[in-house]
Design a protein around this motif. Structure first.
Motif, short mmCIF file in Angstrom:
data_model
loop_
_atom_site.label_atom_id
_atom_site.label_comp_id
_atom_site.label_asym_id
_atom_site.label_seq_id
_atom_site.Cartn_x
_atom_site.Cartn_y
_atom_site.Cartn_z
N ARG A 113 30.71 -33.22 -29.49
CA ARG A 113 29.49 -33.97 -29.23
C ARG A 113 29.73 -35.05 -28.19
NH1 ARG A 113 26.90 -36.40 -34.48
NH2 ARG A 113 27.59 -38.23 -33.38
N ILE A 114 28.88 -35.08 -27.19
CA ILE A 114 28.83 -36.17 -26.22
C ILE A 114 27.54 -36.93 -26.52
CG2 ILE A 114 28.75 -36.80 -23.79
CD1 ILE A 114 29.83 -33.91 -23.22
N VAL A 115 27.66 -38.19 -26.86
CA VAL A 115 26.49 -38.98 -27.21
C VAL A 115 26.18 -39.92 -26.04
CG1 VAL A 115 25.50 -40.63 -28.82
CG2 VAL A 115 27.03 -38.84 -29.65
N LEU A 116 24.98 -39.77 -25.49
CA LEU A 116 24.52 -40.61 -24.39
C LEU A 116 23.46 -41.56 -24.93
CD1 LEU A 116 24.20 -37.85 -21.67
CD2 LEU A 116 26.05 -39.50 -21.92
N LYS A 117 23.48 -42.78 -24.43
CA LYS A 117 22.57 -43.80 -24.93
C LYS A 117 21.87 -44.50 -23.77
CE LYS A 117 22.54 -48.05 -27.57
NZ LYS A 117 23.34 -49.09 -28.16
N LEU A 118 20.53 -44.52 -23.82
CA LEU A 118 19.75 -45.27 -22.84
C LEU A 118 19.73 -46.74 -23.24
CD1 LEU A 118 16.73 -42.85 -22.45
CD2 LEU A 118 18.29 -43.53 -20.63
N SER A 119 19.72 -47.61 -22.24
CA SER A 119 19.64 -49.06 -22.48
C SER A 119 18.62 -49.67 -21.53
CB SER A 119 21.00 -49.72 -22.25
OG SER A 119 21.97 -49.21 -23.14
N ASP A 120 18.12 -50.82 -21.92
CA ASP A 120 17.17 -51.56 -21.08
C ASP A 120 17.86 -52.05 -19.80
OD1 ASP A 120 15.51 -51.23 -23.25
OD2 ASP A 120 15.54 -53.33 -23.85
N ASN A 121 17.09 -52.15 -18.74
CA ASN A 121 17.53 -52.82 -17.52
C ASN A 121 16.31 -53.47 -16.88
OD1 ASN A 121 16.22 -50.73 -16.18
ND2 ASN A 121 17.98 -50.09 -15.00
N GLU A 122 16.43 -53.91 -15.63
CA GLU A 122 15.31 -54.61 -14.98
C GLU A 122 14.13 -53.70 -14.68
OE1 GLU A 122 18.20 -53.40 -11.70
OE2 GLU A 122 18.37 -54.24 -13.69
N HIS A 123 14.31 -52.38 -14.70
CA HIS A 123 13.23 -51.45 -14.39
C HIS A 123 12.61 -50.78 -15.62
CE1 HIS A 123 14.15 -51.70 -10.12
NE2 HIS A 123 15.42 -51.49 -10.42
N PHE A 124 13.41 -50.60 -16.67
CA PHE A 124 12.95 -49.82 -17.82
C PHE A 124 13.35 -50.47 -19.14
CE2 PHE A 124 13.79 -46.73 -14.41
CZ PHE A 124 12.53 -46.17 -14.29
N THR A 125 12.55 -50.16 -20.16
CA THR A 125 12.90 -50.53 -21.53
C THR A 125 12.90 -49.27 -22.37
OG1 THR A 125 10.60 -50.95 -22.14
CG2 THR A 125 11.89 -52.85 -21.39
N VAL A 126 13.71 -49.26 -23.40
CA VAL A 126 13.76 -48.13 -24.33
C VAL A 126 12.71 -48.41 -25.40
CG1 VAL A 126 15.19 -46.76 -25.88
CG2 VAL A 126 16.21 -47.82 -23.84
N GLU A 127 11.52 -47.85 -25.18
CA GLU A 127 10.38 -48.12 -26.06
C GLU A 127 10.45 -47.33 -27.36
OE1 GLU A 127 7.63 -50.22 -25.57
OE2 GLU A 127 8.88 -51.00 -23.97
N LEU A 128 10.99 -46.12 -27.31
CA LEU A 128 11.02 -45.26 -28.49
C LEU A 128 12.29 -45.55 -29.28
CD1 LEU A 128 9.94 -41.91 -26.82
CD2 LEU A 128 8.50 -43.55 -28.02
N LYS A 129 12.16 -46.33 -30.33
CA LYS A 129 13.32 -46.66 -31.16
C LYS A 129 13.70 -45.49 -32.05
CE LYS A 129 13.42 -50.65 -29.33
NZ LYS A 129 14.20 -50.80 -28.14
N GLN A 130 12.73 -44.63 -32.36
CA GLN A 130 12.99 -43.43 -33.15
C GLN A 130 12.27 -42.28 -32.46
OE1 GLN A 130 11.72 -43.59 -37.20
NE2 GLN A 130 12.52 -41.59 -37.68
N TYR A 131 12.95 -41.18 -32.26
CA TYR A 131 12.37 -40.05 -31.55
C TYR A 131 11.33 -39.36 -32.42
CZ TYR A 131 11.88 -36.02 -28.61
OH TYR A 131 11.36 -35.06 -27.81
#
Length: 167
Positions: A142-160
């Motif tokens: 398993r390769i687990v990739l994680k999105l994080s907030d930055n100046e352009h985007f926020t991770v709005e979906l806390k649960q898929y």
């Protein structure tokens, strides 16, 4: 009797009209934040209409020739909000503690590939998986990739949410 039923019907219609949703109860996407998420079409109908989505990508070397030792897997990253006239980088990192693979041994991944191009709402981020000797035992990696907030985007979906329509 007909008159009584008619009055009851009119009373119900009037009460429904006065108990509609208020702005405080129903929140819509207002465009003030640009969200970002991973979403892949998992299943489609025979005509290609998506019916189920996933936030994961599965791959097996069994579908390739024996001499193939690497394969590029695309991770689909989508945005919520408007497209822009300029490229916007996003943060997609490898969560080393959640997966059981090692960068350079089991996969290659370049964070500089994490850019939503101008005018686009989706991009495929390539991750090159490698066929190694420790895969022969039938073990899953398993390769687990994680999105994080930055100046352009926020991770709005806390649960898929796995749904064909986000209504």
């Amino acid at each position: 009797m007909k008159k009584t039923l008619y009055l009851i019907y009119i009373s119900c219609c009037v009460s429904v009209a006065f108990t509609s949703c208020t702005a405080e109860l129903f929140q819509t996407f207002d465009g003030s934040k640009n969200g970002i998420y991973i979403q892949k079409v998992a299943y489609t109908t025979i005509d290609g209409t998506p019916t189920q989505y996933t936030d994961s990508v599965t791959f097996s070397f069994t579908q390739l020739r024996a001499e193939d030792t690497e394969y590029k897997v695309n991770v689909p990253v989508c945005i919520m909000g408007d497209t822009t006239a300029f490229d916007r980088p996003f943060v997609l990192t490898v969560d080393e503690s959640a997966g059981n693979t090692k960068r350079g041994v089991h996969f290659e991944y370049n964070e500089s590939d994490c850019v939503i191009p101008a005018g686009k709402a989706k991009v495929n981020v390539p991750v090159t998986v490698k066929k190694t000797d420790d895969l022969s035992g039938g073990e899953y990696f398993r390769i687990v990739l994680k999105l994080s907030d930055n100046e352009h985007f926020t991770v709005e979906l806390k649960q898929y949410k796995d749904a064909a329509a986000w209504n």
